[in-house]
Design a protein around this motif. Structure first.
Motif, PDB file in Angstrom:
ATOM      1  N   ALA A   1     148.561  44.871 -15.828  1.00 55.92           N
ATOM      2  CA  ALA A   1     148.708  46.237 -15.318  1.00 55.92           C
ATOM      3  C   ALA A   1     150.045  46.434 -14.613  1.00 55.92           C
ATOM      4  O   ALA A   1     150.497  47.572 -14.432  1.00 55.92           O
ATOM      5  CB  ALA A   1     147.560  46.568 -14.355  1.00 55.92           C
ATOM      6  N   LEU A   2     150.687  45.353 -14.212  1.00 57.23           N
ATOM      7  CA  LEU A   2     151.964  45.442 -13.493  1.00 57.23           C
ATOM      8  C   LEU A   2     153.172  45.350 -14.426  1.00 57.23           C
ATOM      9  O   LEU A   2     154.296  45.150 -13.968  1.00 57.23           O
ATOM     10  CB  LEU A   2     152.048  44.317 -12.457  1.00 57.23           C
ATOM     11  CG  LEU A   2     150.990  44.316 -11.352  1.00 57.23           C
ATOM     12  CD1 LEU A   2     151.147  43.072 -10.488  1.00 57.23           C
ATOM     13  CD2 LEU A   2     151.106  45.574 -10.492  1.00 57.23           C
ATOM     14  N   HIS A   3     152.956  45.506 -15.716  1.00 55.50           N
ATOM     15  CA  HIS A   3     154.042  45.300 -16.681  1.00 55.50           C
ATOM     16  C   HIS A   3     155.262  46.163 -16.372  1.00 55.50           C
ATOM     17  O   HIS A   3     156.403  45.680 -16.372  1.00 55.50           O
ATOM     18  CB  HIS A   3     153.540  45.592 -18.094  1.00 55.50           C
ATOM     19  CG  HIS A   3     154.567  45.311 -19.146  1.00 55.50           C
ATOM     20  ND1 HIS A   3     155.510  46.241 -19.542  1.00 55.50           N
ATOM     21  CD2 HIS A   3     154.815  44.183 -19.879  1.00 55.50           C
ATOM     22  CE1 HIS A   3     156.288  45.699 -20.463  1.00 55.50           C
ATOM     23  NE2 HIS A   3     155.894  44.474 -20.692  1.00 55.50           N
ATOM     24  N   ALA A   4     155.045  47.460 -16.127  1.00 51.14           N
ATOM     25  CA  ALA A   4     156.180  48.361 -15.864  1.00 51.14           C
ATOM     26  C   ALA A   4     156.931  47.944 -14.604  1.00 51.14           C
ATOM     27  O   ALA A   4     158.166  48.010 -14.544  1.00 51.14           O
ATOM     28  CB  ALA A   4     155.690  49.800 -15.736  1.00 51.14           C
ATOM     29  N   HIS A   5     156.208  47.498 -13.581  1.00 45.64           N
ATOM     30  CA  HIS A   5     156.844  47.057 -12.336  1.00 45.64           C
ATOM     31  C   HIS A   5     157.648  45.781 -12.566  1.00 45.64           C
ATOM     32  O   HIS A   5     158.757  45.632 -12.045  1.00 45.64           O
ATOM     33  CB  HIS A   5     155.769  46.820 -11.268  1.00 45.64           C
ATOM     34  CG  HIS A   5     155.009  48.039 -10.875  1.00 45.64           C
ATOM     35  ND1 HIS A   5     155.467  48.915  -9.913  1.00 45.64           N
ATOM     36  CD2 HIS A   5     153.834  48.541 -11.316  1.00 45.64           C
ATOM     37  CE1 HIS A   5     154.590  49.911  -9.780  1.00 45.64           C
ATOM     38  NE2 HIS A   5     153.600  49.705 -10.614  1.00 45.64           N
ATOM     39  N   MET A   6     157.072  44.864 -13.339  1.00 45.98           N
ATOM     40  CA  MET A   6     157.783  43.615 -13.613  1.00 45.98           C
ATOM     41  C   MET A   6     159.040  43.868 -14.441  1.00 45.98           C
ATOM     42  O   MET A   6     160.100  43.279 -14.176  1.00 45.98           O
ATOM     43  CB  MET A   6     156.859  42.641 -14.352  1.00 45.98           C
ATOM     44  CG  MET A   6     155.671  42.143 -13.543  1.00 45.98           C
ATOM     45  SD  MET A   6     154.716  40.934 -14.505  1.00 45.98           S
ATOM     46  CE  MET A   6     153.264  40.736 -13.460  1.00 45.98           C
ATOM     47  N   GLU A   7     158.925  44.719 -15.448  1.00 43.42           N
ATOM     48  CA  GLU A   7     160.084  44.995 -16.300  1.00 43.42           C
ATOM     49  C   GLU A   7     161.201  45.649 -15.498  1.00 43.42           C
ATOM     50  O   GLU A   7     162.369  45.300 -15.656  1.00 43.42           O
ATOM     51  CB  GLU A   7     159.671  45.884 -17.470  1.00 43.42           C
ATOM     52  CG  GLU A   7     160.784  46.057 -18.491  1.00 43.42           C
ATOM     53  CD  GLU A   7     160.314  46.654 -19.800  1.00 43.42           C
ATOM     54  OE1 GLU A   7     159.994  47.864 -19.802  1.00 43.42           O
ATOM     55  OE2 GLU A   7     160.267  45.924 -20.806  1.00 43.42           O
TER      56      GLU A   7
ATOM     57  N   LYS B   1     149.591  52.928 -13.733  1.00 43.73           N
ATOM     58  CA  LYS B   1     150.324  54.156 -14.034  1.00 43.73           C
ATOM     59  C   LYS B   1     151.098  54.667 -12.826  1.00 43.73           C
ATOM     60  O   LYS B   1     151.476  55.828 -12.771  1.00 43.73           O
ATOM     61  CB  LYS B   1     149.360  55.227 -14.542  1.00 43.73           C
ATOM     62  CG  LYS B   1     148.719  54.877 -15.877  1.00 43.73           C
ATOM     63  CD  LYS B   1     147.830  55.994 -16.376  1.00 43.73           C
ATOM     64  CE  LYS B   1     147.208  55.638 -17.716  1.00 43.73           C
ATOM     65  NZ  LYS B   1     146.310  56.723 -18.217  1.00 43.73           N
ATOM     66  N   GLY B   2     151.308  53.789 -11.853  1.00 43.15           N
ATOM     67  CA  GLY B   2     152.092  54.183 -10.690  1.00 43.15           C
ATOM     68  C   GLY B   2     153.522  54.503 -11.081  1.00 43.15           C
ATOM     69  O   GLY B   2     154.056  53.932 -12.031  1.00 43.15           O
ATOM     70  N   ASP B   3     154.151  55.397 -10.343  1.00 42.68           N
ATOM     71  CA  ASP B   3     155.500  55.828 -10.719  1.00 42.68           C
ATOM     72  C   ASP B   3     156.589  55.261  -9.831  1.00 42.68           C
ATOM     73  O   ASP B   3     157.767  55.409 -10.142  1.00 42.68           O
ATOM     74  CB  ASP B   3     155.573  57.359 -10.708  1.00 42.68           C
ATOM     75  CG  ASP B   3     155.275  57.949  -9.339  1.00 42.68           C
ATOM     76  OD1 ASP B   3     156.180  58.548  -8.730  1.00 42.68           O
ATOM     77  OD2 ASP B   3     154.136  57.831  -8.869  1.00 42.68           O
TER      78      ASP B   3
ATOM     79  N   ILE C   1     145.573  58.391  -0.188  1.00 42.64           N
ATOM     80  CA  ILE C   1     146.977  58.437  -0.605  1.00 42.64           C
ATOM     81  C   ILE C   1     146.984  58.605  -2.122  1.00 42.64           C
ATOM     82  O   ILE C   1     145.970  58.386  -2.783  1.00 42.64           O
ATOM     83  CB  ILE C   1     147.773  57.194  -0.151  1.00 42.64           C
ATOM     84  CG1 ILE C   1     147.228  55.910  -0.796  1.00 42.64           C
ATOM     85  CG2 ILE C   1     147.760  57.075   1.358  1.00 42.64           C
ATOM     86  CD1 ILE C   1     147.938  55.505  -2.047  1.00 42.64           C
ATOM     87  N   ALA C   2     148.130  59.006  -2.677  1.00 44.55           N
ATOM     88  CA  ALA C   2     148.151  59.339  -4.109  1.00 44.55           C
ATOM     89  C   ALA C   2     149.432  58.855  -4.770  1.00 44.55           C
ATOM     90  O   ALA C   2     150.452  58.616  -4.119  1.00 44.55           O
ATOM     91  CB  ALA C   2     148.019  60.848  -4.289  1.00 44.55           C
ATOM     92  N   ARG C   3     149.353  58.722  -6.074  1.00 43.19           N
ATOM     93  CA  ARG C   3     150.565  58.581  -6.857  1.00 43.19           C
ATOM     94  C   ARG C   3     150.915  59.979  -7.374  1.00 43.19           C
ATOM     95  O   ARG C   3     150.168  60.933  -7.189  1.00 43.19           O
ATOM     96  CB  ARG C   3     150.377  57.581  -7.991  1.00 43.19           C
ATOM     97  CG  ARG C   3     149.307  57.902  -9.005  1.00 43.19           C
ATOM     98  CD  ARG C   3     149.092  56.713  -9.940  1.00 43.19           C
ATOM     99  NE  ARG C   3     148.139  57.021 -10.998  1.00 43.19           N
ATOM    100  CZ  ARG C   3     147.509  56.107 -11.719  1.00 43.19           C
ATOM    101  NH1 ARG C   3     147.723  54.830 -11.467  1.00 43.19           N
ATOM    102  NH2 ARG C   3     146.667  56.442 -12.663  1.00 43.19           N
TER     103      ARG C   3
END
Length: 517
Positions: free
Chosen positions: A146-152, A190-192, A251-253
């Motif tokens: 799930a952390l793929h986008a953060h890692m990339e 899906k965090g931004d 809190i929200a994204r």
């Protein structure tokens, strides 16, 4: 991680992505953009340009492998089957799956001591399905894909400290709060916003103006400001993921901000340890036990956020985010503790006598995860230029085809009127393109068929030329030749295709075709 060795013999870059062609006829499809695509193309392009095959391990280009390397082995990644992961949670009782839950999860009811009984999602679906598990010491954190986008993003920026610290902090509480960590990862999917260097989650909190104060939108009783750490006893936070709106600090994204109507949007940091629940079917928000307000987002960026667009398109907001990620922000100046539900029994305790001076904007600019100036890792033009640079003066082998030999007829590439499929199929298996591109070569017996796009890719890369997307022969002309081969007369072809007789005669004369009938 397992080894995934492939032999690459060709590649093509198009409008929708990049396709790598394997020696065994299989394909690997890559996005046009991203760290992984660039890393792979940097590796294979020099070989393709020289008309050579190259062996690569696709798994070494996965973000997890590089995060593991950057951590010095302190974080390892393994694949575990779902059946194994489920056994770690040991739920007391399993409820019926509810609508809105992803196919990968089911709900389970557990008793977690101080937090009481609640439900959470555990991996399900195919027991043989695999998930990626981060191993930190003797702790395991499943579902970190799930952390793929953060890692990339971290690899693109050359700084993986934040994602490493985030996983370490998750591991520190996985035994006590495994349910919350799994829900948090669902929120992060899906965090931004990138993760802060200290491993904190960056998110948003919507507040409203009340006179000269800033208060929460629900009760209007909780006064807060930049530098406030707003908190409450975790026992007061509803831990049930079945409940969407309930007691707790919300809190929200970005995707949820349109549902909040306050006039102040704050940038907050949340400790992974303070996450309590992510509502089922609504993972754009979560309930936490505490958050720290590190900045206020400028009002002229609100419309961007409420339209679900990156706030970092605003220069001030971009610098604010960079400072927050780096830790260059207002520290905790006061504790705002909520002692009862619905904003009751609020106690504000100052923690510093004098607010320290913070020089804003010294950390540069940062971008939301979907707000980077990405460009394709490789284009057809760049592939062609690489081939020319590799062998600028190399003469074409005797009998080798040139672009003048190539025609696109009925969607298939033809060389001197014959399809290339058979010869390319054999050449791909050996990595030797010369046989495929020599017009005097004999076709192999019983060839393995390839799609015409694969032929097109190999022709483009080996020739260092682009075979245009539009047919090299006008489509009507190709249709006319096809209809002629079916025995139709010139008159019938003229009527069907609306091509004048003079044009048909020239076309057929050019290809040595005599009129039918």
């Amino acid at each position: 991680m397992n080894r995934n060795i492939v032999v690459i013999v060709g590649a093509i870059a198009g409008a929708k992505g990049i396709t790598l062609y394997h020696a065994d006829g299989k394909e690997t499809n890559l996005a046009l953009e991203g760290w992984k695509t660039k890393a792979i193309m940097d590796k294979v392009t020099p070989f393709i340009a020289k008309r050579q095959k190259v062996e690569i391990d696709l798994d070494t280009f996965e973000v997890h492998a590089h995060i593991e390397q950057r951590s010095g082995g302190l974080i390892r990644f393994v694949r575990e089957k779902v059946a194994s992961v489920r056994s770690w949670f040991k739920p007391a009782a399993v409820d019926e799956p509810s609508k809105g839950v992803e196919a990968f999860t089911e709900t389970a009811t557990v008793d977690d001591g101080d937090y009481g009984k609640h439900t959470y999602g555990v991996p399900t679906a195919d027991p043989e399905q695999e998930v990626i598990v981060a191993v930190i010491g003797d702790k395991k954190v499943p579902g970190v894909e799930a952390l793929h986008a953060h890692m990339e993003r971290a690899l693109e920026d050359g700084d993986t400290e934040g994602v490493e610290n985030f996983m370490k902090r998750c591991a520190s509480v996985i035994d006590k709060k495994g349910h919350s960590i799994q829900e948090l990862l669902n929120f992060m999917r899906k965090g931004d916003l990138p993760i802060a260097k200290d491993g904190s989650i960056m998110a948003y909190k919507v507040l409203k103006t009340s006179g000269s104060a800033i208060v929460d939108c629900h009760s209007g009783k909780v006064k807060q400001k930049v530098g406030s750490r707003v908190c409450m006893d975790p026992k007061l936070v509803d831990p049930s993921r079945r409940t969407q709106c309930s007691s707790g600090l919300h809190i929200a994204r970005r995707g949820y901000l349109r549902n909040f109507h306050g006039d102040r949007i704050m940038l907050v940091k949340i400790a992974p340890e303070d996450v309590i629940a992510v509502p089922m079917g609504e993972p754009d928000k979560m309930r936490v036990a505490a958050y720290h307000i590190v900045g206020e987002i400028p009002s002229n960026a609100h419309d961007l956020l409420r339209s679900n667009l990156p706030m970092t398109r605003n220069d001030v907001a971009s610098k604010l985010l960079a400072d927050a990620i780096a830790g260059n922000h207002v520290p905790v100046l006061e504790e705002v503790r909520i002692g009862a539900e619905k904003g009751g029994n609020v106690t504000i305790t100052p923690l510093v006598e004098q607010e320290p001076e913070i020089i804003a904007g010294t950390s540069g600019e940062a971008k939301a995860l979907d707000d980077s100036d990405k460009k394709p890792a490789m284009t057809v033009k760049e592939l062609r230029e690489a081939a020319q640079a590799a062998a600028p003066d190399a003469p074409a082998p005797q009998g080798e085809i040139t672009k003048s030999h190539v025609q696109m007829i009925d969607g298939d590439l033809h060389v001197d009127g014959k399809k290339l499929e058979d010869r390319v199929s054999q050449a791909a298996a050996t990595g030797d393109m010369s046989a495929a591109l020599n017009t005097t070569s004999a076709a192999p017996e019983k060839p393995k068929k390839l799609r015409s796009v694969a032929t097109k890719a190999i022709v483009e890369n080996v020739l260092g030329q682009v075979v245009e997307e539009k047919p090299l022969m006008p489509q009507k002309h190709a249709d006319a030749i096809r209809l002629h081969s079916e025995g139709k007369s010139n008159r019938a072809i003229e009527a069907e295709l609306h091509i004048c007789r003079k044009t048909l005669k020239k076309l057929f004369d050019k290809h040595g075709l005599k009129p039918n009938g």
